[in-house]
Design a protein around this motif. Structure first.
Motif, mmCIF file in Angstrom:
data_model
loop_
_atom_site.group_PDB
_atom_site.id
_atom_site.type_symbol
_atom_site.label_atom_id
_atom_site.label_comp_id
_atom_site.label_asym_id
_atom_site.label_seq_id
_atom_site.Cartn_x
_atom_site.Cartn_y
_atom_site.Cartn_z
ATOM 1 N N UNK A 65 0.808 -1.220 0.000
ATOM 2 C CA UNK A 65 0.000 0.000 0.000
ATOM 3 C C UNK A 65 0.844 1.274 0.000
ATOM 4 N N UNK A 66 2.157 1.118 -0.125
ATOM 5 C CA UNK A 66 3.044 2.282 -0.170
ATOM 6 C C UNK A 66 3.594 2.690 1.174
ATOM 7 N N UNK A 67 3.139 2.045 2.258
ATOM 8 C CA UNK A 67 3.652 2.365 3.587
ATOM 9 C C UNK A 67 5.104 1.909 3.705
ATOM 10 N N UNK A 68 5.851 2.573 4.570
ATOM 11 C CA UNK A 68 7.259 2.267 4.761
ATOM 12 C C UNK A 68 7.491 1.733 6.175
ATOM 13 N N UNK A 69 8.292 0.679 6.285
ATOM 14 C CA UNK A 69 8.712 0.176 7.589
ATOM 15 C C UNK A 69 10.225 0.231 7.659
ATOM 16 N N UNK A 70 10.755 1.072 8.553
ATOM 17 C CA UNK A 70 12.201 1.108 8.779
ATOM 18 C C UNK A 70 12.573 -0.099 9.620
#
Length: 250
Positions: A65-70
Motif C-alpha cells: 500500500x506504499x507504507x514504509x517500515x524502517x
C-alpha cells in the motif's frame, strides 16, 4: 582521523595494529553523501558493502500500500550487506537520513583481508551477531512494547550504540529522525509519535530541538523503556584495547 568502523571492530575482537591498518586501508576512499539519498535499492547487485563512517542512514521496506517500515537504523561504524544477501542482491532500500560519509568495501577485498588476518573475520562475525541481536530487539519493540516504551527504547539503544564509537558522548546527541521517520521505525502514526515525545518532554526525560536530543535522566529513561544493554555489550576490553581505541578516536 576517527574511523568509527575500526572502533566498532575493536570492540568486537582483539585486533593487532597490522590488522587494524589492513581494514583502514579498505576505507581509504570515502564519499560524502547528502541526506535523503539512496545507498542501495531493492534488487541491486551487491558486489560491495557500504559502511557508515559518519551520519545516520536507514534500511527499510515498502509495503504493497506504499507504507514504509524502517527495519534498521545505521549509525556511525555500521556496515550493511557485509555478509552479502540472498542471491547477492539487496532486499531492502537503504537511504541516508542525514549527510553521511560512506565507504564502499568490495566483498573480494574484505575476503582477502580475512584470509590474511583471520581475527578480522572473527571481528566481522561478532559484529554480525550484534546486528542479529539488534534485529531481535526491534521485533520485540514493535511487537510487544507500548508506544512510550518503544520510543524510549529506540532512544536508549541509539545512545548506547553511539557511545561505542564516541567515548566522549554525554547526554546530548545528534538525532536527525523526523516524526515520520520515528513513526516508520516504531510502527506508529506521526500523531502518536508527537504525543509520546511530548510526554517524554513533560516528564523531563528528554529535550529534542533542531536535531539535537538531550537526555536529562538516562536511568529513568532506561526504566521506562525496560532497556538492558546486554545485547549490545562488547567484549571486555583490556587496557591496551582502551589505549588503541583512544588512538583511533584521536
Amino acid at each position: 582521523m576517527s574511523n568509527a568502523f575500526l572502533q566498532r571492530l575493536t570492540h568486537a575482537a582483539v585486533l593487532s595494529d597490522e590488522e587494524l591498518a589492513a581494514v583502514e586501508e579498505l576505507c581509504r576512499q570515502p564519499k560524502d553523501i547528502a541526506a535523503k539519498k539512496y545507498l542501495s535499492r531493492d534488487g541491486d547487485e551487491m558486489v560491495s558493502f557500504p559502511v557508515v563512517l559518519s551520519g545516520w542512514a536507514a534500511r527499510y521496506q515498502i509495503l504493497r500500500d506504499g507504507a514504509r517500515q524502517i527495519t534498521r537504523l545505521l549509525l556511525p561504524g555500521d556496515a550493511f550487506y557485509f555478509d552479502s544477501s540472498p542471491d547477492g542482491v539487496a532486499i531492502e532500500e537503504v537511504i541516508t537520513l542525514s549527510a553521511c560519509r560512506i565507504v564502499n568495501i568490495l566483498h573480494a577485498d574484505m575476503r582477502r583481508v580475512i584470509d590474511r588476518f583471520p581475527a578480522v573475520g572473527e571481528a566481522m562475525r561478532s559484529y554480525g551477531s550484534m546486528e542479529n541481536a539488534v534485529m531481535a530487539s526491534w521485533v520485540v519493540n514493535v511487537g510487544r512494547r507500548d508506544a512510550l516504551e518503544r520510543m524510549a527504547h529506540l532512544i536508549c539503544e541509539a545512545h548506547y550504540r553511539l557511545s561505542l564509537v564516541d567515548p566522549k558522548l554525554d547526554e546530548q546527541m545528534f538525532f536527525p529522525l523526523t516524526q515520520d521517520d520515528l513513526a516508520d521505525a516504531l510502527g506508529l502514526t506521526p500523531v502518536h509519535i508527537n504525543r509520546k515525545l511530548q510526554q517524554l518532554r513533560q516528564d523531563q526525560l528528554i529535550t529534542l530541538r533542531s536535531k539535537q536530543l538531550i537526555i536529562h535522566d538516562l536511568r529513568s529513561l532506561q526504566q521506562v523503556a525496560g532497556f538492558d544493554s546486554a545485547y549490545l555489550a562488547p567484549r571486555t576490553q583490556t587496557p591496551r584495547d582502551q589505549e588503541r581505541l583512544k588512538a583511533i578516536a584521536a
